[in-house]
Write an enzyme that holds these catalytic residues in place. Sequence first.
Site, PDB file in Angstrom:
ATOM      1  N   LYS A  75      -2.148  12.273  -1.094  1.00 32.90           N
ATOM      2  CA  LYS A  75      -2.247  11.130  -1.693  1.00 32.90           C
ATOM      3  C   LYS A  75      -4.026  10.086  -1.731  1.00 32.90           C
ATOM      4  CE  LYS A  75       1.954   9.694  -3.157  1.00 32.90           C
ATOM      5  NZ  LYS A  75       2.925   7.894  -3.116  1.00 32.90           N
ATOM      6  N   ASP A 111       3.300   4.374  -7.764  1.00 38.05           N
ATOM      7  CA  ASP A 111       3.693   3.705  -6.846  1.00 38.05           C
ATOM      8  C   ASP A 111       3.111   2.189  -6.659  1.00 38.05           C
ATOM      9  OD1 ASP A 111       5.065   6.028  -5.672  1.00 38.05           O
ATOM     10  OD2 ASP A 111       2.623   6.118  -4.701  1.00 38.05           O
ATOM     11  N   GLY A 134       4.738   2.988   9.004  1.00 40.58           N
ATOM     12  CA  GLY A 134       3.989   3.627   7.551  1.00 40.58           C
ATOM     13  C   GLY A 134       3.010   3.109   7.494  1.00 40.58           C
ATOM     14  N   SER A 135       1.654   4.028   7.386  1.00 40.10           N
ATOM     15  CA  SER A 135       0.657   3.765   7.485  1.00 40.10           C
ATOM     16  C   SER A 135       0.301   5.218   6.740  1.00 40.10           C
ATOM     17  CB  SER A 135      -0.004   3.941   8.655  1.00 40.10           C
ATOM     18  OG  SER A 135      -0.083   5.034   9.080  1.00 40.10           O
ATOM     19  N   GLY A 136       0.700   5.921   5.661  1.00 37.54           N
ATOM     20  CA  GLY A 136      -0.126   6.803   4.672  1.00 37.54           C
ATOM     21  C   GLY A 136      -0.306   6.195   3.135  1.00 37.54           C
ATOM     22  N   GLY A 137      -0.403   7.371   2.776  1.00 34.40           N
ATOM     23  CA  GLY A 137      -1.122   6.585   1.107  1.00 34.40           C
ATOM     24  C   GLY A 137      -0.001   5.772   0.317  1.00 34.40           C
ATOM     25  N   MET A 138       1.579   6.409   0.497  1.00 36.70           N
ATOM     26  CA  MET A 138       2.039   4.894   0.218  1.00 36.70           C
ATOM     27  C   MET A 138       2.598   3.636   0.894  1.00 36.70           C
ATOM     28  SD  MET A 138       4.754   5.066  -2.336  1.00 36.70           S
ATOM     29  CE  MET A 138       6.332   3.781  -2.983  1.00 36.70           C
TER      30      MET A 138
END
Length: 287
Positions: A75, A111, A134-138
Amino acid sequence: MTDFSAKQSIGRDTRLCMSLSARPGNAGSRLHNTLYGLLGLDYVYKSFSTTDLPAAIGGLRALGIRGCAISMPFKEAVIPLLDGLEDSARAIDSVNTIVNDDGVLTGYNTDYTAVRDLVSRRGIDPATPFLLRGSGGMAKAVVAALRDLGFRDGTVVARNAEAGQALAAQYGFRWLPELPEEGAAMLVNVTPLGMEGAQADELSFTPAQIAACEVAFDVVAQPAETPFIKAALAAGKTVISGAEVIVLQAVEQFVLYTGVRPSADAVKAAATFAHGPRIGPRLNDLV
């Protein structure tokens, strides 16, 4: 229901849409292809994975592929390969949708829209404290949507200190490297814990935290009911599932690709085919 997912004929005028993910599943293909069948559109959708992202994006452009859904872990990495970003993607520096207009590739983030609408329509009070893993794109999409809805009391839990601290600081929340003993009124999982595969049996929060929360929100879409969601449902909590998120964001992708907005009945029929009979009733107030 009738299976509309298999096209009777694919010809030279058929438009191709696709998805790119590290762990591709069938739900997105089933939903999009069912909607194409229900609406009589000459499109087909196929999921892919890749170990060469630049080549895959080059193929999108070279072959005239109309649209591409982007999932973990692409992402953010896909952004330098695009020609431009729509506001939703630019604001959070994360792309989950690419639209190809005659070789010009533009990144979007549906999203963000799906999360914002789900939380809003569930009537969750923005004063509710949340704990998010969490810490990613989502995670960026979820945290941005919560901030924009007025949530101010939140903690981001991420082992990746650089990404976790940056995400929390950007939106005015706290950061912790590990899951704390105490939970929060709203628990949000934006990690692969509970996803089909090696981590399918793992809870993203402790049983005690789930028992004490008011709202359980899991972005994992496969399975539609993760261990976290099952535990929260059994405890009578308000639940937002990843299946709901993925259906709503997929509908917005569908509109971007085709220019057609499907009816609520068509969305519920396609979602039921893609995710099972329990998803339909949860969409009654959403589409």
